[in-house]
Structures are given as C-alpha cells and as structure tokens.
Design a protein around this motif. Structure first.
Motif, PDB file in Angstrom:
ATOM      1  N   ILE A 115       0.824  -1.214   0.000  1.00 31.58           N
ATOM      2  CA  ILE A 115       0.000   0.000   0.000  1.00 31.58           C
ATOM      3  C   ILE A 115       0.857   1.263   0.000  1.00 31.58           C
ATOM      4  CG2 ILE A 115      -1.654   1.331   1.378  1.00 31.58           C
ATOM      5  CD1 ILE A 115      -2.798  -1.356   2.348  1.00 31.58           C
ATOM      6  N   CYS A 116       1.963   1.238   0.747  1.00 30.03           N
ATOM      7  CA  CYS A 116       2.773   2.449   0.925  1.00 30.03           C
ATOM      8  C   CYS A 116       4.000   2.492   0.014  1.00 30.03           C
ATOM      9  CB  CYS A 116       3.237   2.555   2.379  1.00 30.03           C
ATOM     10  SG  CYS A 116       1.905   2.653   3.577  1.00 30.03           S
ATOM     11  N   GLY A 117       4.187   1.476  -0.834  1.00 28.87           N
ATOM     12  CA  GLY A 117       5.383   1.420  -1.668  1.00 28.87           C
ATOM     13  C   GLY A 117       5.366   2.437  -2.791  1.00 28.87           C
ATOM     14  N   ARG A 118       6.421   2.353  -3.604  1.00 31.62           N
ATOM     15  CA  ARG A 118       6.560   3.305  -4.703  1.00 31.62           C
ATOM     16  C   ARG A 118       5.786   2.901  -5.948  1.00 31.62           C
ATOM     17  NH1 ARG A 118      12.548   5.905  -5.227  1.00 31.62           N
ATOM     18  NH2 ARG A 118      12.688   6.798  -3.146  1.00 31.62           N
ATOM     19  N   LEU A 119       5.614   1.598  -6.161  1.00 29.36           N
ATOM     20  CA  LEU A 119       4.862   1.164  -7.339  1.00 29.36           C
ATOM     21  C   LEU A 119       3.424   1.656  -7.224  1.00 29.36           C
ATOM     22  CD1 LEU A 119       6.020  -2.499  -8.025  1.00 29.36           C
ATOM     23  CD2 LEU A 119       6.345  -0.508  -9.495  1.00 29.36           C
ATOM     24  N   LYS A 154      -5.630   9.026  -4.270  1.00 32.09           N
ATOM     25  CA  LYS A 154      -4.609   9.019  -5.317  1.00 32.09           C
ATOM     26  C   LYS A 154      -3.229   8.671  -4.766  1.00 32.09           C
ATOM     27  CE  LYS A 154      -7.069  12.355  -8.186  1.00 32.09           C
ATOM     28  NZ  LYS A 154      -7.050  13.674  -8.844  1.00 32.09           N
ATOM     29  N   ARG A 155      -2.992   8.963  -3.528  1.00 30.11           N
ATOM     30  CA  ARG A 155      -1.734   8.623  -2.867  1.00 30.11           C
ATOM     31  C   ARG A 155      -2.004   8.391  -1.392  1.00 30.11           C
ATOM     32  NH1 ARG A 155       0.441  12.683   0.079  1.00 30.11           N
ATOM     33  NH2 ARG A 155      -0.523  14.729  -0.081  1.00 30.11           N
ATOM     34  N   ILE A 212      -5.530   1.012 -14.518  1.00 31.39           N
ATOM     35  CA  ILE A 212      -6.092   1.715 -15.670  1.00 31.39           C
ATOM     36  C   ILE A 212      -5.617   3.177 -15.689  1.00 31.39           C
ATOM     37  CG2 ILE A 212      -8.228   2.286 -14.418  1.00 31.39           C
ATOM     38  CD1 ILE A 212      -8.023   1.452 -18.160  1.00 31.39           C
ATOM     39  N   CYS A 213      -5.456   3.795 -14.515  1.00 29.19           N
ATOM     40  CA  CYS A 213      -4.917   5.147 -14.395  1.00 29.19           C
ATOM     41  C   CYS A 213      -3.578   5.077 -13.648  1.00 29.19           C
ATOM     42  CB  CYS A 213      -5.894   6.063 -13.648  1.00 29.19           C
ATOM     43  SG  CYS A 213      -7.471   6.319 -14.505  1.00 29.19           S
ATOM     44  N   ALA A 214      -3.019   6.206 -13.367  1.00 27.39           N
ATOM     45  CA  ALA A 214      -1.701   6.243 -12.730  1.00 27.39           C
ATOM     46  C   ALA A 214      -1.765   6.017 -11.227  1.00 27.39           C
ATOM     47  CB  ALA A 214      -1.033   7.584 -13.019  1.00 27.39           C
ATOM     48  N   TYR A 215      -2.920   5.666 -10.708  1.00 26.99           N
ATOM     49  CA  TYR A 215      -3.106   5.422  -9.279  1.00 26.99           C
ATOM     50  C   TYR A 215      -4.382   4.605  -9.102  1.00 26.99           C
ATOM     51  CZ  TYR A 215      -5.779   9.547 -10.526  1.00 26.99           C
ATOM     52  OH  TYR A 215      -6.601  10.422 -11.198  1.00 26.99           O
ATOM     53  N   PRO A 216      -4.469   3.823  -8.031  1.00 30.77           N
ATOM     54  CA  PRO A 216      -5.733   3.142  -7.741  1.00 30.77           C
ATOM     55  C   PRO A 216      -6.786   4.170  -7.326  1.00 30.77           C
ATOM     56  CG  PRO A 216      -3.922   2.258  -6.422  1.00 30.77           C
ATOM     57  CD  PRO A 216      -3.443   3.541  -7.017  1.00 30.77           C
ATOM     58  N   PHE A 217      -8.024   3.844  -7.545  1.00 33.27           N
ATOM     59  CA  PHE A 217      -9.060   4.803  -7.137  1.00 33.27           C
ATOM     60  C   PHE A 217     -10.406   4.120  -6.959  1.00 33.27           C
ATOM     61  CE2 PHE A 217      -9.485   4.578 -11.701  1.00 33.27           C
ATOM     62  CZ  PHE A 217     -10.840   4.692 -11.939  1.00 33.27           C
ATOM     63  N   ARG A 218     -11.239   4.791  -6.193  1.00 34.78           N
ATOM     64  CA  ARG A 218     -12.661   4.478  -6.112  1.00 34.78           C
ATOM     65  C   ARG A 218     -13.376   5.797  -6.322  1.00 34.78           C
ATOM     66  NH1 ARG A 218     -16.264   2.956  -0.892  1.00 34.78           N
ATOM     67  NH2 ARG A 218     -18.270   3.011  -1.982  1.00 34.78           N
ATOM     68  N   SER A 219     -14.214   5.905  -7.339  1.00 39.34           N
ATOM     69  CA  SER A 219     -14.907   7.144  -7.668  1.00 39.34           C
ATOM     70  C   SER A 219     -16.385   7.002  -7.345  1.00 39.34           C
ATOM     71  CB  SER A 219     -14.725   7.478  -9.155  1.00 39.34           C
ATOM     72  OG  SER A 219     -15.645   8.490  -9.549  1.00 39.34           O
ATOM     73  N   LEU A 220     -16.863   7.813  -6.400  1.00 39.58           N
ATOM     74  CA  LEU A 220     -18.278   7.758  -6.035  1.00 39.58           C
ATOM     75  C   LEU A 220     -19.151   8.251  -7.179  1.00 39.58           C
ATOM     76  CD1 LEU A 220     -18.154   8.974  -2.316  1.00 39.58           C
ATOM     77  CD2 LEU A 220     -17.984   6.650  -3.236  1.00 39.58           C
ATOM     78  N   GLU A 221     -18.620   9.173  -7.987  1.00 37.04           N
ATOM     79  CA  GLU A 221     -19.367   9.687  -9.138  1.00 37.04           C
ATOM     80  C   GLU A 221     -19.578   8.580 -10.173  1.00 37.04           C
ATOM     81  OE1 GLU A 221     -17.541  13.071 -10.927  1.00 37.04           O
ATOM     82  OE2 GLU A 221     -18.663  12.866 -12.788  1.00 37.04           O
TER      83      GLU A 221
END
Length: 278
Positions: A115-119, A154-155, A212-221
């Motif tokens: 979770i906290c790594g650089r990848l 995002k981070r 799919i993007c440059a970071y994991p995400f959860r979008s409520l929209e």
C-alpha cells in the motif's frame, strides 16, 4: 548487492520506531521504514533509495497482528500477502492479493509495503477501498484510526515518520457477493493492465480499480452511474471509461485504447454477475 553502508534497527514498539525515525532525521540519515523489503532492497540496489538507516517494523506486535474476533478483521501492516491469504475469511481480500506477483514473492511482500510502496499499482488497497475499511496510524500525536477513503486519495496520506500499523475491515463485508478481475499482457505475475474489485452490499455495488490510471481509485461519481439500473450494462460501463479521473495509461504493456476496451468489458461482466441478467 547494496553498494553503500547503512544502519539497521528492529524496534520492539511503535513508539521506539517513531523516536528512532525522528532521531535519525535529525542526524541526516534519511531513515526509511522496512517491512517486506522487496521494494526497499530493489531500489537500494539501483541506488534509487539512498538511506543511512533502515528501521524494520517486523518486531512491532501491532504490525504482525491478525484477528477475526468480534466484529472486525484486523490485518497487521507487516503481515505477508501469503499470510493473509491463508488466514483471512474475507474472500475478496484473498482473491485480490493472490493475483499480486507469484507465491515466492508474496512470502515477502507485506500488506503495508504494497500500500505504501513506490509502485503505483498498490493493488492490496482495492478490497479495503471497496469495504470502506479503516487504517490505524501511529504518529507523534499518538494513534489515530481513519477511513481508508481519507487515508488514500490518489496517494497515501502519511506524514513523515508516521507508521501504518494495521488495517481494519468490518466483518459484515466478509460474506457479501464480490467480483474480481485482473488482466495482464503476458502472464499472471505481470503488472496489471487493470485490476477491478467490486463488492455488492444490498443493491449497491462498490468498485475499486488499479492499473487503468496512474493510481488506484474508487470514484463515487462513477459508482453512482454504475449503479443506475435504468441504463444498460454497456451504457454504464462506457460512462465509466469515458469519465476516468485521469487518462488511461498508455505504455509498453498496452495502448490506452486497448486498456479501455478490456476495462469496459470487465465492468460489463461485473455488473452482469452481481446484478444478474444478460
């Protein structure tokens, strides 16, 4: 081989680790925390990390804790991914992290390290986002317990020196229906073109994505539209692809168009499986 010398410490309490980190910062030793060590060792060998002090968190009891007693599942941040796969009853968690690297590497990869790594993939965060878990963080001000939605946007939102001790998941999510799909270019241990984790609570489905993007995400929209049953599966999936929080990745593994094509199909599959229907 790491080509420079550094000090190694293995504190037995998180307070000792925090004090040590602060002390080494003042000495100009650029300290780093260490749990699984896969990234730290790799980056140190490549001289992408230059540290004078490594602080190993695997001697801290809270970081090695695992419990499914009472109403919470507790994962210590220094647990290896394989330890979690073997112990947890939360199947979405086990399925997601079973797809990260291979068995040998997962013996060393830790939950907190992933979770906290650089990848930027950070795939272990996906089931935690979907289950809206909490994280336990130790800092100078003491222990704080915060929602993963606040901890990760995002981070990772950690202040310098703070330690991710544990992750907590409400046990009510353990038996809920879920969907998990990961696509790679060449083989299962390759980096993901995308990774999708979905959890259904009542009539609502929560989605979390990586790759799919440059970071994991959860979008409520996006999630709101994905749960709009007045639209077809295909319309909802297409909306998600066209409204990603940032551009789809385009690299040596896949073009952005190909990624989006696979991603859209995976969302349709998730909706069909969790909602039923064709």
């Amino acid at each position: 081989m790491i080509s420079y010398d550094f000090e190694y410490y293995r504190p037995e309490t998180y307070m000792e680790a925090l004090e040590l980190f602060d002390e080494k910062v003042k000495e100009g030793k650029n300290p780093v925390y260490y749990s699984g060590g896969t990234e730290t060792v790799t980056y140190a060998r490549k001289k992408l990390i230059n540290t004078g002090t490594v602080i190993d968190l695997k001697g801290i009891p809270e970081c090695l804790a695992f419990s499914e007693e009472e109403d919470k599942i507790i994962y210590g941040a220094a647990l290896s991914l394989n330890e979690i796969i073997e112990k947890t009853s939360f199947k979405l968690m086990a399925n997601v992290i079973r797809k990260i690297a291979d068995h040998t590497v997962r013996n060393r990869l830790s939950l907190g390290g992933n979770i906290c790594g650089r990848l930027f993939y950070r795939e272990a965060i996906l089931p935690i986002l979907a289950a809206e878990g909490n994280v336990v963080v130790a800092g100078k001000e003491g222990i704080k317990r915060i929602s993963v939605l606040e901890f990760f946007d995002k981070r990772v939102n950690l202040k310098a020196g703070e330690i991710l001790l544990q992750v907590e998941i409400d046990k009510k999510y353990v038996s809920l229906p879920y969907f998990n799909e990961r696509k790679e270019k060449q083989g299962e241990i390759d980096y993901p073109l995308f990774h999708l984790a979905a959890l259904k609570e009542g009539e609502n489905i929560r989605f979390a994505f990586s790759g799919i993007c440059a970071y994991p995400f959860r979008s409520l929209e996006i999630e709101k539209v994905l749960n709009d049953r007045t639209k077809s599966f295909e319309e909802r999936a297409h909306y998600a692809v066209e409204n990603l929080p940032s551009g789809a990745r385009n690299d040596m593994f896949a073009s952005s168009d190909f990624r989006k094509y696979l991603f859209e199909n995976a969302i349709v599959n998730a909706l069909k499986e969790l909602e039923g229907g064709k």
